[in-house]
Design a protein around this motif. Structure first.
Motif, PDB file in Angstrom:
ATOM      1  N   ILE A  65      18.318 111.114  78.660  1.00 43.44           N
ATOM      2  CA  ILE A  65      19.592 110.610  79.171  1.00 43.44           C
ATOM      3  C   ILE A  65      19.603 109.084  79.163  1.00 43.44           C
ATOM      4  CG2 ILE A  65      21.046 110.459  81.242  1.00 43.44           C
ATOM      5  CD1 ILE A  65      20.191 113.407  81.800  1.00 43.44           C
ATOM      6  N   PHE A  66      18.489 108.470  79.583  1.00 44.68           N
ATOM      7  CA  PHE A  66      18.406 107.008  79.607  1.00 44.68           C
ATOM      8  C   PHE A  66      18.524 106.427  78.196  1.00 44.68           C
ATOM      9  CE2 PHE A  66      15.864 103.128  79.297  1.00 44.68           C
ATOM     10  CZ  PHE A  66      16.558 102.314  80.188  1.00 44.68           C
ATOM     11  N   ALA A  70      22.023 106.721  76.974  1.00 39.86           N
ATOM     12  CA  ALA A  70      22.908 105.743  77.616  1.00 39.86           C
ATOM     13  C   ALA A  70      22.704 104.359  77.018  1.00 39.86           C
ATOM     14  CB  ALA A  70      22.656 105.716  79.118  1.00 39.86           C
ATOM     15  N   PHE A  89      25.432 102.327  74.962  1.00 40.26           N
ATOM     16  CA  PHE A  89      25.852 101.013  75.441  1.00 40.26           C
ATOM     17  C   PHE A  89      25.800  99.978  74.325  1.00 40.26           C
ATOM     18  CE2 PHE A  89      24.874  96.831  77.247  1.00 40.26           C
ATOM     19  CZ  PHE A  89      26.034  96.632  77.987  1.00 40.26           C
ATOM     20  N   ARG A 127      31.223 107.969  72.290  1.00 42.48           N
ATOM     21  CA  ARG A 127      31.296 108.987  73.339  1.00 42.48           C
ATOM     22  C   ARG A 127      30.649 110.295  72.881  1.00 42.48           C
ATOM     23  NH1 ARG A 127      36.348 110.759  74.668  1.00 42.48           N
ATOM     24  NH2 ARG A 127      35.481 111.663  76.559  1.00 42.48           N
ATOM     25  N   LEU A 174      26.846 109.866  72.977  1.00 43.39           N
ATOM     26  CA  LEU A 174      26.386 109.895  74.363  1.00 43.39           C
ATOM     27  C   LEU A 174      26.466 111.314  74.914  1.00 43.39           C
ATOM     28  CD1 LEU A 174      25.414 108.580  76.957  1.00 43.39           C
ATOM     29  CD2 LEU A 174      27.802 107.991  77.466  1.00 43.39           C
ATOM     30  N   LEU A 206      23.543 113.524  76.671  1.00 46.23           N
ATOM     31  CA  LEU A 206      23.704 114.071  78.018  1.00 46.23           C
ATOM     32  C   LEU A 206      23.485 115.580  78.030  1.00 46.23           C
ATOM     33  CD1 LEU A 206      26.813 112.076  79.295  1.00 46.23           C
ATOM     34  CD2 LEU A 206      24.436 111.798  80.000  1.00 46.23           C
TER      35      LEU A 206
END
Length: 123
Positions: A29-30, A33, A37, A57, A60, A64
């Motif tokens: 997840i990190f 992200a 970003f 999106r 990401l 997720l």
């Protein structure tokens, strides 16, 4: 030989596995992200159209969804050894929430992907 596979040893081994799987999920997840970003900043500097952010999106969302799967796996592992009724109920609640999140996230990713495919000109 019996001492090697005692309930205490097994419990400690599963606890270690739970921590590793949880860490893997959190790391996924990190990383997702951070990747999103960076891509968001790059796309934001190059383009000002909202549609340009859809692929960011989607990427990401994939991270997720995968991270949530790892988190769910760690929850299942946590209750693998002599679970109490309370632990089973907690697992059921957490599994239901994470499964619902994953379902809606996957559905949104599919809808966004379909929308992108409709926007692209046919070859």
């Amino acid at each position: 030989m019996n001492e090697i596979f005692s309930e205490r040893w097994l419990s400690e081994a599963v606890d270690l596995m739970v921590r590793l799987v949880e860490a893997a999920g959190a790391l996924i997840i990190f990383v997702g992200a951070m990747v999103a970003f960076v891509r968001f900043v790059v796309v934001g500097l190059r383009e000002r159209r909202a549609e340009a952010f859809v692929p960011v999106r989607l990427e990401l969302g994939r991270f997720l969804a995968l991270g949530l799967e790892f988190q769910l796996a760690s929850d299942i592992l946590r209750t693998a050894i002599a679970p109490t009724l309370r632990e089973i109920a907690e697992l059921a609640a957490v599994a239901a929430i994470r499964t619902a999140l994953n379902f809606f996230l996957t559905r949104e990713i599919k809808e966004e992907r379909d929308e992108l495919a409709r926007r692209e000109p046919a070859p």
